[in-house]
Design an enzyme around this catalytic site. Structure first.
Site, PDB file in Angstrom:
ATOM      1  N   HIS A  88       0.654  -1.673   0.114  1.00 45.87           N
ATOM      2  CA  HIS A  88      -0.027  -0.145   0.090  1.00 45.87           C
ATOM      3  C   HIS A  88       1.186   1.396   0.312  1.00 45.87           C
ATOM      4  CE1 HIS A  88      -3.762   2.566   1.216  1.00 45.87           C
ATOM      5  NE2 HIS A  88      -2.899   3.286   1.150  1.00 45.87           N
ATOM      6  N   GLU A 241     -10.445   6.313   7.849  1.00 46.46           N
ATOM      7  CA  GLU A 241      -9.150   6.698   7.969  1.00 46.46           C
ATOM      8  C   GLU A 241      -9.672   7.738   8.946  1.00 46.46           C
ATOM      9  OE1 GLU A 241      -5.084   7.839   5.971  1.00 46.46           O
ATOM     10  OE2 GLU A 241      -6.275   7.790   4.671  1.00 46.46           O
TER      11      GLU A 241
END
Length: 450
Positions: A88, A241
């Protein structure tokens, strides 16, 4: 260790690495591996011939090399790992901090600074040079495979995906690269979103998005799963997030995966808000995530940097998801680097050892270390469809990293800048690119210190 010690490798296609401490979790053999240290390391010897691992034996075993004069290199207990998998990243954003810093260090500040930089500067040359800079760093530090999210709104998709394909070709044989589209979840509700899904399928990519909790979250996810199923694409999503306990996108994604009977791979990154939710909600979500077969990638360095940041306030929360609880539930958990020297994280050098090092400290991945080394090697390799990398096994390419650190305290207390990286059994040039290579992208004025 120094390159002179490894001069035999330049002249020989067949040699032994002797007295190597290897995390047992990273070795795949047809026999049980004894003699573990309390940290899960075992002292072993590795035979390498014509670029392949041909034997992995206990160091106490009599070495054939003593009889046949096969060269040996005594690692004196230094650790050997397989090359890293960084699953990622955001290579297209990398290294813009100099010209577009995050003025207040917040998540919204990062979004604003990144958007301004993209609008003003992101042409093909700019993206190519910054992404290649990141690849040079990753390669030198010992990474073999990288998955990168690429901003794909409107025309930016064509520019970034074309640059990605060029880099993929230029780095073939050195780095395995995978692209993921990055747009907000509602983008796929539009005609442009459907065209993007087609484009992702054409380049062999992964469908990605950032779904936010909103009144149309169900529509967003239904559309996303439908587009992915129609094109047989895997999903790689940014979820939750933030530190809002009411942000339960991960829970929603799991519900939709089950209702759509989705058979592709689903990766959810960040999942920060899970750590601030009630135990009842956490239990409910983890059960659904496991049932749906979703895997999690945590980005501890970036989340530590951005989450819970407020003016004149010392953060009480580390911003990291529930790594231990997820893993205990039987859910696959990986760790990756995320952003590098951009408004979302102003530091980093694409070194996965640093990522692992910081993650151990942030999330208490020691005492015991157990199989946490898998989180930056085997596990991400499996999750992104590369089952023959990120591990040490007879018959696989000798893509290895040799460290002086003999135990985890030594490994994680120094930078291991003097590590040796082998690719196909050969020592690579580990020279890092000079930052001045990017100066012309930023302008002289931007480089002046006030």
């Amino acid at each position: 260790m120094n390159n002179q010690q490894f001069s035999v490798i330049y002249d020989n296609h067949h040699y032994w690495l002797k007295n190597a401490h290897i995390p047992v979790c990273l070795v795949e053999t047809d026999f049980d591996i004894p003699s573990q240290t309390r940290e899960g390391l075992s002292l072993m010897d590795i035979e390498i011939s014509e670029g392949l691992i041909t034997q992995v034996v206990y160091s106490s075993t009599h070495l054939p090399s003593l009889e046949t004069n096969i060269p040996t290199i005594d690692l004196k207990g230094g650790q050997v790992w397989p090359c890293f998998v960084d699953m990622h990243t955001h290579l297209d954003k990398g290294h813009i901090w100099v010209r577009s810093p995050n003025s207040d260090g917040s998540f919204n500040g990062a979004l604003d600074a990144g958007a301004r930089d993209a609008k003003e500067y992101w042409n093909a040359e700019d993206i190519y040079r910054r992404m290649e800079f990141g690849l040079k760093c990753s390669y030198a530090h010992g990474t073999k495979a990288i998955r990168t999210h690429l901003d794909c709104f409107a025309e930016q998709a064509n520019i970034s995906l074309e640059v990605f394909q060029a880099l993929q070709k230029d780095w073939e044989g050195r780095l395995i690269l995978q692209p993921v589209s990055l747009v907000t979840g509602d983008y796929y509700l539009s005609e442009a979103g459907e065209k993007l899904a087609d484009k992702v399928a054409d380049v062999g990519g992964i469908l990605g998005a950032v779904p936010f909790m909103s009144s149309d979250i169900d529509n967003q996810l239904d559309r996303l799963f439908s587009l992915a199923k129609e094109r047989q694409l895997d999903l790689d999503l940014h979820t939750d997030e933030n530190g809002d306990p009411n942000s339960r996108v991960l829970h929603k994604v799991a519900e939709k995966a089950i209702s759509h009977q989705f058979s592709g791979e689903i990766i959810c990154g960040h999942c920060c808000s899970l750590a601030v939710q009630t135990q009842e909600k956490v239990t409910e979500t983890l059960e659904l995530v496991k049932e749906a077969g979703i895997s999690i990638v945590s980005l501890p360095m970036c989340n530590l940097y951005l989450q819970n940041r407020q003016d004149n306030y010392t953060p009480r929360w580390r911003g990291v998801t529930l790594l231990h609880e997820l893993k205990k539930q039987g859910i696959s958990v990986a760790i990756a680097s995320d952003n590098c020297r951009d408004p979302f994280f102003g530091f980093g050098d694409h070194d996965v050892l640093e990522v692992f090092n910081m993650s151990v400290r942030i999330a208490h991945l020691d005492m015991p270390y157990g199989d946490w080394p898998n989180a930056v090697t085997k596990t991400p390799a499996d999750l992104i469809g590369l089952p023959n990398i990120g591990r040490i096994r007879v018959g696989l390419s000798a893509d290895l990293i040799l460290f002086k650190g003999r135990n985890f305290s030594e490994l994680l207390s120094r930078s291991q800048h003097d590590r040796v990286v082998l690719r196909n059994g050969r020592v690579i040039d580990r020279s890092l690119p000079d930052y001045c290579e990017l100066d012309s992208l930023f302008g002289v004025a931007e480089l002046k210190y006030e």
